[in-house]
Design a protein around this motif. Structure first.
Motif, PDB file in Angstrom:
ATOM      1  N   MET A 114      16.096  42.844  64.355  1.00 19.18           N
ATOM      2  CA  MET A 114      16.819  43.970  63.759  1.00 19.18           C
ATOM      3  C   MET A 114      15.949  44.675  62.724  1.00 19.18           C
ATOM      4  O   MET A 114      15.915  45.896  62.651  1.00 19.18           O
ATOM      5  N   GLN A 115      15.226  43.874  61.882  1.00 12.60           N
ATOM      6  CA  GLN A 115      14.402  44.493  60.849  1.00 12.60           C
ATOM      7  C   GLN A 115      13.286  45.338  61.459  1.00 12.60           C
ATOM      8  O   GLN A 115      13.018  46.443  60.991  1.00 12.60           O
ATOM      9  N   MET A 116      12.618  44.811  62.530  1.00  6.45           N
ATOM     10  CA  MET A 116      11.529  45.551  63.147  1.00  6.45           C
ATOM     11  C   MET A 116      12.021  46.876  63.704  1.00  6.45           C
ATOM     12  O   MET A 116      11.349  47.907  63.582  1.00  6.45           O
ATOM     13  N   ASN A 117      13.206  46.866  64.296  1.00 10.03           N
ATOM     14  CA  ASN A 117      13.775  48.106  64.808  1.00 10.03           C
ATOM     15  C   ASN A 117      14.049  49.082  63.673  1.00 10.03           C
ATOM     16  O   ASN A 117      13.794  50.282  63.793  1.00 10.03           O
ATOM     17  N   ARG A 118      14.540  48.582  62.554  1.00  5.83           N
ATOM     18  CA  ARG A 118      14.824  49.435  61.390  1.00  5.83           C
ATOM     19  C   ARG A 118      13.529  49.999  60.810  1.00  5.83           C
ATOM     20  O   ARG A 118      13.471  51.185  60.439  1.00  5.83           O
ATOM     21  N   LEU A 119      12.486  49.184  60.753  1.00  4.19           N
ATOM     22  CA  LEU A 119      11.202  49.654  60.226  1.00  4.19           C
ATOM     23  C   LEU A 119      10.644  50.783  61.091  1.00  4.19           C
ATOM     24  O   LEU A 119      10.145  51.785  60.575  1.00  4.19           O
ATOM     25  N   PHE A 120      10.737  50.613  62.399  1.00  3.90           N
ATOM     26  CA  PHE A 120      10.259  51.656  63.307  1.00  3.90           C
ATOM     27  C   PHE A 120      11.040  52.958  63.079  1.00  3.90           C
ATOM     28  O   PHE A 120      10.464  54.047  63.001  1.00  3.90           O
ATOM     29  N   GLN A 121      12.359  52.834  62.974  1.00 13.13           N
ATOM     30  CA  GLN A 121      13.183  54.031  62.804  1.00 13.13           C
ATOM     31  C   GLN A 121      12.935  54.697  61.454  1.00 13.13           C
ATOM     32  O   GLN A 121      13.015  55.928  61.345  1.00 13.13           O
ATOM     33  N   ILE A 122      12.636  53.911  60.433  1.00 12.55           N
ATOM     34  CA  ILE A 122      12.315  54.499  59.126  1.00 12.55           C
ATOM     35  C   ILE A 122      11.064  55.360  59.241  1.00 12.55           C
ATOM     36  O   ILE A 122      11.016  56.494  58.752  1.00 12.55           O
ATOM     37  N   VAL A 123      10.024  54.817  59.895  1.00 15.19           N
ATOM     38  CA  VAL A 123       8.789  55.584  60.073  1.00 15.19           C
ATOM     39  C   VAL A 123       9.064  56.850  60.860  1.00 15.19           C
ATOM     40  O   VAL A 123       8.583  57.941  60.511  1.00 15.19           O
ATOM     41  N   TYR A 124       9.840  56.737  61.942  1.00 10.09           N
ATOM     42  CA  TYR A 124      10.163  57.906  62.756  1.00 10.09           C
ATOM     43  C   TYR A 124      10.898  58.967  61.926  1.00 10.09           C
ATOM     44  O   TYR A 124      10.572  60.158  61.985  1.00 10.09           O
ATOM     45  N   LEU A 125      11.889  58.541  61.146  1.00  3.03           N
ATOM     46  CA  LEU A 125      12.665  59.476  60.329  1.00  3.03           C
ATOM     47  C   LEU A 125      11.792  60.172  59.283  1.00  3.03           C
ATOM     48  O   LEU A 125      11.928  61.371  59.044  1.00  3.03           O
ATOM     49  N   LEU A 126      10.882  59.417  58.685  1.00  2.00           N
ATOM     50  CA  LEU A 126      10.025  60.003  57.661  1.00  2.00           C
ATOM     51  C   LEU A 126       9.026  60.986  58.269  1.00  2.00           C
ATOM     52  O   LEU A 126       8.675  61.994  57.647  1.00  2.00           O
ATOM     53  N   LEU A 127       8.552  60.707  59.485  1.00  4.71           N
ATOM     54  CA  LEU A 127       7.686  61.669  60.158  1.00  4.71           C
ATOM     55  C   LEU A 127       8.440  62.949  60.497  1.00  4.71           C
ATOM     56  O   LEU A 127       7.899  64.054  60.428  1.00  4.71           O
ATOM     57  N   GLU A 128       9.707  62.784  60.858  1.00  6.38           N
ATOM     58  CA  GLU A 128      10.509  63.930  61.284  1.00  6.38           C
ATOM     59  C   GLU A 128      11.012  64.741  60.092  1.00  6.38           C
ATOM     60  O   GLU A 128      10.997  65.978  60.119  1.00  6.38           O
ATOM     61  N   ARG A 129      11.455  64.065  59.018  1.00  5.12           N
ATOM     62  CA  ARG A 129      12.109  64.745  57.903  1.00  5.12           C
ATOM     63  C   ARG A 129      11.230  64.850  56.647  1.00  5.12           C
ATOM     64  O   ARG A 129      11.673  65.346  55.617  1.00  5.12           O
ATOM     65  N   LYS A 130      10.032  64.318  56.707  1.00  3.65           N
ATOM     66  CA  LYS A 130       9.094  64.365  55.573  1.00  3.65           C
ATOM     67  C   LYS A 130       9.483  63.390  54.471  1.00  3.65           C
ATOM     68  O   LYS A 130       8.729  62.476  54.168  1.00  3.65           O
ATOM     69  N   THR A 131      10.633  63.601  53.825  1.00  4.46           N
ATOM     70  CA  THR A 131      11.078  62.678  52.771  1.00  4.46           C
ATOM     71  C   THR A 131      12.575  62.426  52.893  1.00  4.46           C
ATOM     72  O   THR A 131      13.328  63.273  53.363  1.00  4.46           O
ATOM     73  N   MET A 132      12.982  61.210  52.461  1.00  2.00           N
ATOM     74  CA  MET A 132      14.398  60.846  52.373  1.00  2.00           C
ATOM     75  C   MET A 132      14.567  59.942  51.165  1.00  2.00           C
ATOM     76  O   MET A 132      13.635  59.222  50.776  1.00  2.00           O
ATOM     77  N   THR A 133      15.726  59.960  50.582  1.00  2.00           N
ATOM     78  CA  THR A 133      15.980  59.079  49.451  1.00  2.00           C
ATOM     79  C   THR A 133      16.339  57.685  49.957  1.00  2.00           C
ATOM     80  O   THR A 133      16.758  57.509  51.109  1.00  2.00           O
ATOM     81  N   ALA A 134      16.201  56.713  49.068  1.00  2.00           N
ATOM     82  CA  ALA A 134      16.563  55.341  49.426  1.00  2.00           C
ATOM     83  C   ALA A 134      18.047  55.254  49.752  1.00  2.00           C
ATOM     84  O   ALA A 134      18.455  54.503  50.650  1.00  2.00           O
ATOM     85  N   ALA A 135      18.860  56.021  49.024  1.00  2.00           N
ATOM     86  CA  ALA A 135      20.306  56.014  49.270  1.00  2.00           C
ATOM     87  C   ALA A 135      20.621  56.560  50.662  1.00  2.00           C
ATOM     88  O   ALA A 135      21.499  56.033  51.363  1.00  2.00           O
ATOM     89  N   GLU A 136      19.914  57.626  51.077  1.00  2.00           N
ATOM     90  CA  GLU A 136      20.141  58.193  52.415  1.00  2.00           C
ATOM     91  C   GLU A 136      19.773  57.196  53.500  1.00  2.00           C
ATOM     92  O   GLU A 136      20.486  57.032  54.493  1.00  2.00           O
ATOM     93  N   LEU A 137      18.644  56.527  53.310  1.00  2.00           N
ATOM     94  CA  LEU A 137      18.220  55.530  54.296  1.00  2.00           C
ATOM     95  C   LEU A 137      19.177  54.337  54.316  1.00  2.00           C
ATOM     96  O   LEU A 137      19.493  53.808  55.389  1.00  2.00           O
ATOM     97  N   ALA A 138      19.620  53.914  53.144  1.00  2.00           N
ATOM     98  CA  ALA A 138      20.554  52.788  53.071  1.00  2.00           C
ATOM     99  C   ALA A 138      21.856  53.117  53.792  1.00  2.00           C
ATOM    100  O   ALA A 138      22.413  52.280  54.517  1.00  2.00           O
ATOM    101  N   GLN A 139      22.348  54.351  53.580  1.00  2.00           N
ATOM    102  CA  GLN A 139      23.581  54.772  54.257  1.00  2.00           C
ATOM    103  C   GLN A 139      23.372  54.862  55.763  1.00  2.00           C
ATOM    104  O   GLN A 139      24.237  54.463  56.551  1.00  2.00           O
ATOM    105  N   ARG A 140      22.206  55.343  56.169  1.00  2.00           N
ATOM    106  CA  ARG A 140      21.909  55.506  57.595  1.00  2.00           C
ATOM    107  C   ARG A 140      21.918  54.158  58.323  1.00  2.00           C
ATOM    108  O   ARG A 140      22.442  54.031  59.426  1.00  2.00           O
TER     109      ARG A 140
END
Length: 306
Positions: A1-27
């Motif tokens: 589960m963690q590896m999948n989350r790490l991959f998606q975090i990288v993907y989201l940051l490439l797509e959206r440039k920046t996100m807050t920790a709260a946004e990622l936590a909610q996601r």
């Protein structure tokens, strides 16, 4: 589960440039503390991720980051993308979504270099639907049921534990554990009808070792026949498409001598007849006799208008 989350975090940051920790936590439905631990993990793995404080701050990646600088080479990225494209026609994976994500991750334009369609001319949608259902059954380990027609037209109802799809000799096959036969079985997908995926789950049978699909279906018992065939020169276009190169010997008169081994049944008789007058069976003699009798029946059928 963690590896999948790490991959998606990288993907989201490439797509959206920046996100807050709260946004990622909610996601991802985790705590912000978990997100910061994930960021530390990514950073330790060589991913240039950073966190900035204040208004307009957040978590982001260095602007020039491309995945291949840390994990995959240029050639490896292309192999992944091209491999997924070649599977797209079979619905073996949700390739459209995966290709889109990986193309963004690699920062590459999608290059559709291949278009593969293994379905028949008149059954494309039906065949693709079967692939989708069987893929689901295999990945979710769910029992499938269907009606199957053997090479002799015998109709049987089957409940199976799907294990693998395999392509061989211009046809797709399903390898599975048949609950009726209580053994490993192989079914030609084009002969599967009324396919349904049940809610019944099954455990993988570790004691069963899958083998390459044989030409003869396990449900049928065949006797193999060794053929010697002689073809005229103008049939080269079919010969080199349909027989192994090592089994083709060019003669002094430019004719081709072909040796082949097939299960002896109505299929091989029909296959040889498909060459019409452009093949001569040199051996075995009984195959010549069978083809002669069948050709005679065909001639009589068309000579009689009724």
């Amino acid at each position: 589960m963690q590896m999948n989350r790490l991959f998606q975090i990288v993907y989201l940051l490439l797509e959206r440039k920046t996100m807050t920790a709260a946004e990622l936590a909610q996601r991802f439905e985790v705590s912000t503390r978990t997100i910061y631990r994930d960021i530390d993990t990514l950073s330790g793995a060589g991913i240039p991720v950073y966190a900035s404080k204040g208004k307009g701050g957040g978590i982001g990646l260095l602007p020039d980051f491309v995945l291949n600088k840390s994990l995959l080479s240029e050639d490896e990225q292309k192999e992944i993308l091209f491999g997924l494209q070649s599977l797209e026609a079979t619905n073996a994976l949700q390739t459209s979504q995966v290709l889109s994500k990986l193309s963004t991750l690699f920062r590459k334009e999608e290059v559709h270099w291949i278009d593969v369609d293994f379905s028949g001319w008149n059954s494309g949608d039906v065949e693709r639907s079967k692939f989708g259902l069987l893929k689901t059954a295999i990945l979710e380990q769910r029992v499938a049921k269907f009606v199957y027609y053997s090479s002799y037209g015998k109709r049987t109802e089957r409940h199976v534990e799907p294990m693998r799809l395999q392509f061989k000799n211009r046809s797709w096959y399903l390898q599975c554990y048949c609950l009726q036969s209580r053994d490993l079985r192989t079914f030609k997908i084009s002969r599967i009808e009324e396919l349904e995926i049940t809610d019944r789950l099954y455990e993988l049978r570790r004691d069963i070792q899958l083998k390459p699909v044989d030409v003869a279906m396990p449900d049928d018992q065949f006797t193999y026949v060794d053929l010697e065939l002689l073809f005229p020169p103008h049939m080269a276009y079919r010969i080199f498409d349909e027989f192994e190169r090592t089994r083709i010997l060019k003669q002094k008169d430019d004719y081709f001598l072909v040796t082949a081994s097939y299960p002896e049944d109505d299929w091989i008789y029909g296959y040889l007849l498909s060459f019409g007058e452009n093949v001569k069976v040199l051996s075995p003699p009984h195959i010549r006799d069978i083809l002669q009798a069948k050709a005679k029946k065909i001639a009589e059928m068309y000579s009689n208008p009724s």
